[in-house]
Design a protein around this motif. Structure first.
Motif, PDB file in Angstrom:
ATOM      1  N   GLN A   1       0.843  -1.182   0.000  1.00 32.92           N
ATOM      2  CA  GLN A   1       0.000   0.000   0.000  1.00 32.92           C
ATOM      3  C   GLN A   1       0.885   1.240   0.000  1.00 32.92           C
ATOM      4  OE1 GLN A   1      -3.190  -0.287  -0.230  1.00 32.92           O
ATOM      5  NE2 GLN A   1      -3.963   1.788   0.127  1.00 32.92           N
ATOM      6  N   VAL A   2       0.617   2.151  -0.918  1.00 35.47           N
ATOM      7  CA  VAL A   2       1.364   3.401  -1.020  1.00 35.47           C
ATOM      8  C   VAL A   2       0.500   4.528  -0.488  1.00 35.47           C
ATOM      9  CG1 VAL A   2       2.411   5.043  -2.616  1.00 35.47           C
ATOM     10  CG2 VAL A   2       2.688   2.578  -3.000  1.00 35.47           C
ATOM     11  N   GLN A   3       1.044   5.296   0.430  1.00 39.31           N
ATOM     12  CA  GLN A   3       0.345   6.461   0.975  1.00 39.31           C
ATOM     13  C   GLN A   3       0.777   7.701   0.207  1.00 39.31           C
ATOM     14  OE1 GLN A   3      -1.867   5.931   3.445  1.00 39.31           O
ATOM     15  NE2 GLN A   3      -1.318   3.765   3.555  1.00 39.31           N
ATOM     16  N   LEU A   4      -0.186   8.536  -0.134  1.00 37.05           N
ATOM     17  CA  LEU A   4       0.081   9.787  -0.833  1.00 37.05           C
ATOM     18  C   LEU A   4      -0.550  10.924  -0.038  1.00 37.05           C
ATOM     19  CD1 LEU A   4      -0.920   8.660  -4.457  1.00 37.05           C
ATOM     20  CD2 LEU A   4       1.362   8.708  -3.489  1.00 37.05           C
ATOM     21  N   LEU A  20       1.605  22.737  -5.750  1.00 41.36           N
ATOM     22  CA  LEU A  20       1.145  21.574  -5.021  1.00 41.36           C
ATOM     23  C   LEU A  20       2.291  20.589  -4.843  1.00 41.36           C
ATOM     24  CD1 LEU A  20      -2.291  20.896  -6.774  1.00 41.36           C
ATOM     25  CD2 LEU A  20      -1.752  22.469  -4.907  1.00 41.36           C
ATOM     26  N   SER A  21       2.292  19.936  -3.701  1.00 40.67           N
ATOM     27  CA  SER A  21       3.287  18.911  -3.421  1.00 40.67           C
ATOM     28  C   SER A  21       2.574  17.612  -3.061  1.00 40.67           C
ATOM     29  CB  SER A  21       4.176  19.329  -2.257  1.00 40.67           C
ATOM     30  OG  SER A  21       4.888  20.512  -2.548  1.00 40.67           O
ATOM     31  N   CYS A  22       3.228  16.510  -3.348  1.00 42.69           N
ATOM     32  CA  CYS A  22       2.690  15.202  -3.003  1.00 42.69           C
ATOM     33  C   CYS A  22       3.823  14.345  -2.460  1.00 42.69           C
ATOM     34  CB  CYS A  22       2.046  14.544  -4.214  1.00 42.69           C
ATOM     35  SG  CYS A  22       1.467  12.850  -3.943  1.00 42.69           S
ATOM     36  N   ALA A  23       3.704  13.977  -1.207  1.00 43.87           N
ATOM     37  CA  ALA A  23       4.688  13.103  -0.579  1.00 43.87           C
ATOM     38  C   ALA A  23       4.175  11.670  -0.635  1.00 43.87           C
ATOM     39  CB  ALA A  23       4.909  13.524   0.865  1.00 43.87           C
ATOM     40  N   THR A  24       5.059  10.730  -0.947  1.00 37.51           N
ATOM     41  CA  THR A  24       4.640   9.335  -1.065  1.00 37.51           C
ATOM     42  C   THR A  24       5.473   8.434  -0.160  1.00 37.51           C
ATOM     43  OG1 THR A  24       6.127   8.409  -2.748  1.00 37.51           O
ATOM     44  CG2 THR A  24       4.378   9.859  -3.526  1.00 37.51           C
ATOM     45  N   SER A  25       4.894   7.298   0.176  1.00 38.06           N
ATOM     46  CA  SER A  25       5.596   6.306   0.988  1.00 38.06           C
ATOM     47  C   SER A  25       6.153   5.181   0.127  1.00 38.06           C
ATOM     48  CB  SER A  25       4.628   5.729   2.028  1.00 38.06           C
ATOM     49  OG  SER A  25       3.586   5.001   1.384  1.00 38.06           O
ATOM     50  N   ALA A  26       6.091   5.324  -1.180  1.00 38.05           N
ATOM     51  CA  ALA A  26       6.523   4.258  -2.083  1.00 38.05           C
ATOM     52  C   ALA A  26       8.005   3.963  -1.912  1.00 38.05           C
ATOM     53  CB  ALA A  26       6.235   4.651  -3.520  1.00 38.05           C
ATOM     54  N   THR A  27       8.334   2.701  -1.754  1.00 37.70           N
ATOM     55  CA  THR A  27       9.730   2.322  -1.617  1.00 37.70           C
ATOM     56  C   THR A  27      10.405   2.170  -2.974  1.00 37.70           C
ATOM     57  OG1 THR A  27       9.048   0.005  -1.514  1.00 37.70           O
ATOM     58  CG2 THR A  27       9.336   1.160   0.583  1.00 37.70           C
ATOM     59  N   ASP A  28       9.616   2.045  -4.019  1.00 34.62           N
ATOM     60  CA  ASP A  28      10.152   1.976  -5.382  1.00 34.62           C
ATOM     61  C   ASP A  28       9.494   3.065  -6.216  1.00 34.62           C
ATOM     62  OD1 ASP A  28       8.228  -1.070  -6.106  1.00 34.62           O
ATOM     63  OD2 ASP A  28       7.702   0.822  -5.149  1.00 34.62           O
ATOM     64  N   PHE A  29       9.676   4.266  -5.742  1.00 36.93           N
ATOM     65  CA  PHE A  29       8.982   5.438  -6.285  1.00 36.93           C
ATOM     66  C   PHE A  29       9.194   5.581  -7.783  1.00 36.93           C
ATOM     67  CE2 PHE A  29       6.966   9.460  -6.166  1.00 36.93           C
ATOM     68  CZ  PHE A  29       7.736  10.382  -6.865  1.00 36.93           C
ATOM     69  N   SER A  30      10.405   5.344  -8.245  1.00 38.78           N
ATOM     70  CA  SER A  30      10.703   5.576  -9.660  1.00 38.78           C
ATOM     71  C   SER A  30       9.966   4.598 -10.573  1.00 38.78           C
ATOM     72  CB  SER A  30      12.210   5.490  -9.907  1.00 38.78           C
ATOM     73  OG  SER A  30      12.688   4.205  -9.575  1.00 38.78           O
ATOM     74  N   GLY A 108      -4.104  10.080  -3.299  1.00 36.39           N
ATOM     75  CA  GLY A 108      -4.098  10.877  -2.093  1.00 36.39           C
ATOM     76  C   GLY A 108      -5.506  11.319  -1.741  1.00 36.39           C
ATOM     77  N   GLN A 109      -5.606  12.096  -0.670  1.00 40.02           N
ATOM     78  CA  GLN A 109      -6.913  12.518  -0.178  1.00 40.02           C
ATOM     79  C   GLN A 109      -7.411  13.785  -0.861  1.00 40.02           C
ATOM     80  OE1 GLN A 109      -4.093  13.287   1.256  1.00 40.02           O
ATOM     81  NE2 GLN A 109      -4.310  15.479   1.725  1.00 40.02           N
ATOM     82  N   GLY A 110      -6.535  14.462  -1.582  1.00 40.91           N
ATOM     83  CA  GLY A 110      -6.906  15.649  -2.323  1.00 40.91           C
ATOM     84  C   GLY A 110      -6.604  16.929  -1.571  1.00 40.91           C
TER      85      GLY A 110
END
Length: 117
Positions: A1-4, A20-30, A108-110
């Motif tokens: 699960q990726v959090q945005l 706008l910015s978006c932070a992610t928890s993805a471990t393989d973001f690329s 994300g939640q928007g």
């Protein structure tokens, strides 16, 4: 699960700018294509706005070309949307999206963007 998590929305006058910015928890973001979508008031569907693939290929919806710039920082797991020369038609909730055909599709939640004088 990726959090945005999006941030940077707000109220701005016509002709103004927001980032706008978006932070992610993805471990393989690329591995993800990162995109921005928006849903205007009263509209039932989210509109695709822009996207940036992991290797940097960028595309935009025609209505924002020349005004919006999407970028990503693969080292920080961040994606951005610089929005200039905003107009009232840009008013919407903006959503960050991470997409990979094998890994899944995440939202994300928007964040609310309101363009008004």
């Amino acid at each position: 699960q990726v959090q945005l998590v999006e941030s940077g929305g707000g109220l701005v006058q016509p002709g103004g700018s927001l980032r706008l910015s978006c932070a992610t928890s993805a471990t393989d973001f690329s591995a993800y294509t990162m995109g921005w979508f928006r849903q205007a008031p009263g509209k039932p569907l989210r509109e695709w706005v822009a996207e940036c693939t992991g290797d940097g290929t960028i595309t935009y919806v025609d209505s924002v070309k020349g005004r919006f710039v999407i970028s990503r920082d693969n080292a920080k797991n961040m994606v951005y949307l610089q929005m200039d020369n905003l107009n009232p038609e840009d008013t919407a909730v903006y959503y960050c999206n991470a997409h990979n055909s094998m890994l899944g599709d995440f939202w994300g939640q928007g964040t609310q963007v309101t363009v008004s004088s």
